[in-house]
Design a protein around this motif. Sequence first.
Motif, short mmCIF file in Angstrom:
data_model
loop_
_atom_site.label_atom_id
_atom_site.label_comp_id
_atom_site.label_asym_id
_atom_site.label_seq_id
_atom_site.Cartn_x
_atom_site.Cartn_y
_atom_site.Cartn_z
N SER A 260 0.82 -1.21 0.00
CA SER A 260 0.00 0.00 0.00
C SER A 260 0.86 1.26 0.00
O SER A 260 0.53 2.26 -0.65
N GLU A 261 1.98 1.22 0.71
CA GLU A 261 2.88 2.37 0.74
C GLU A 261 3.57 2.55 -0.61
O GLU A 261 3.75 3.68 -1.08
N LEU A 262 3.93 1.45 -1.26
CA LEU A 262 4.52 1.55 -2.59
C LEU A 262 3.54 2.20 -3.56
O LEU A 262 3.92 3.00 -4.42
N ALA A 263 2.27 1.86 -3.42
CA ALA A 263 1.24 2.45 -4.27
C ALA A 263 1.14 3.95 -4.04
O ALA A 263 0.94 4.73 -4.98
N SER A 264 1.31 4.38 -2.80
CA SER A 264 1.23 5.82 -2.49
C SER A 264 2.39 6.59 -3.09
O SER A 264 2.29 7.80 -3.30
N ASP A 268 3.88 1.06 -7.42
CA ASP A 268 3.21 -0.20 -7.75
C ASP A 268 3.10 -0.33 -9.27
O ASP A 268 3.14 -1.42 -9.83
N LYS A 269 2.95 0.82 -9.94
CA LYS A 269 2.92 0.88 -11.40
C LYS A 269 3.82 2.03 -11.84
O LYS A 269 3.36 3.11 -12.19
N PRO A 270 5.13 1.82 -11.81
CA PRO A 270 6.07 2.90 -12.10
C PRO A 270 5.90 3.47 -13.51
O PRO A 270 5.64 2.74 -14.45
N GLN A 295 13.16 1.63 -10.60
CA GLN A 295 11.81 2.07 -10.93
C GLN A 295 11.58 3.50 -10.47
O GLN A 295 12.02 3.89 -9.39
N ILE A 296 10.88 4.28 -11.30
CA ILE A 296 10.59 5.67 -11.01
C ILE A 296 9.10 5.83 -10.79
O ILE A 296 8.28 5.45 -11.64
N GLY A 297 8.73 6.39 -9.64
CA GLY A 297 7.31 6.56 -9.31
C GLY A 297 6.83 7.98 -9.53
O GLY A 297 7.23 8.64 -10.49
N GLU A 298 5.99 8.45 -8.62
CA GLU A 298 5.40 9.77 -8.77
C GLU A 298 6.38 10.87 -8.43
O GLU A 298 7.36 10.66 -7.72
N ARG A 299 6.07 12.04 -8.94
CA ARG A 299 6.88 13.21 -8.62
C ARG A 299 6.39 13.81 -7.31
O ARG A 299 5.19 13.84 -7.02
#
Length: 327
Positions: A260-264, A268-270, A295-299
Amino acid sequence: MSDKKKRKWSRPAKLSLLAGCLVLAVGGYALTTELVARAEQKEAEASQIPFVSVESDDLTALSWSYDGETYALQKNADGTWQWPEDAEFPVNQTTVSYMEYALSDITATRTLEDVTDLTQYGLDDPQSVISYTTADDTTVEILTGDYNDVSSEYYAQLAGTDTVYLVSGDYMEDFQYAIDDLLQTESLPIYEEDTELRVTIDGKTTVYDLTEEAEETDVTDSGDDDAEDSSDTAPTAQEIVDGVRGLNFETCVNYKADKSELASYGLDKPQMSFTIKGEETADDGSSTAVQFTLQIGERTGDSYYVRLKDSKMVYTVSAEEINALRG
């Protein structure tokens, strides 16, 4: 009385004699200097008074005060150190080894016996408190007080004693850490040979053959075919590889992120990922395929959330560095 002829020295003979005298003088000076240095070293060693000395293998627990807080570590059965408040916290073992070394040999230059008034030495409210526990369950607490401007040393004391020591205080530098400063971050692997780079941005994957320096091949393309050609400004495959390995992890925002934290963090979907494959040679000469994926997530503000695939640790990296990889 007979006249004796005075012996006349030839110029080469005079020069040889002078050269010999010079060699003897230089040799004598060097010998004297060495003897003086040895004497000074012996005198300095003799003047050192033992204060604290403990073998690293004998240590089982450490605690110290820093910036108004107290921190503690305990040693596991395998000899590694951990934070008692969270066993999952990755402790930087190298930094702790410096703490161990700092306690291995602390000496003093002077002692003050039977001290009853600790206030004049700043030991009633010490600026540093360091304690350690040994395998026999003995705990020693080192108190460090005021700085002596005359001797350029600190007043120190072992808790429960009435002797005050004058010490250099260098050991305190190795305990100027908050617990977050001891977090062991990950590093990106460097392989003997890089064989392939795989870049995925917004669903479009581009594969680069690094062994033959072949031109990139789009293996999956879900991007906009009408997009302008940016090949003039796009980084080369090697520039991307070097850029990925050269990224600066600014902050570890989470060292044990769950799903759940990875999703935040958008991980979870880089939105971007960079996979570098390579080869390593084993001791028997065989070759092993290896790889890692960043993997690169949100800004977030001026940074992006990033992580190594399958890792629980999440970091931030400046948006400028990430955008440079995009081209």
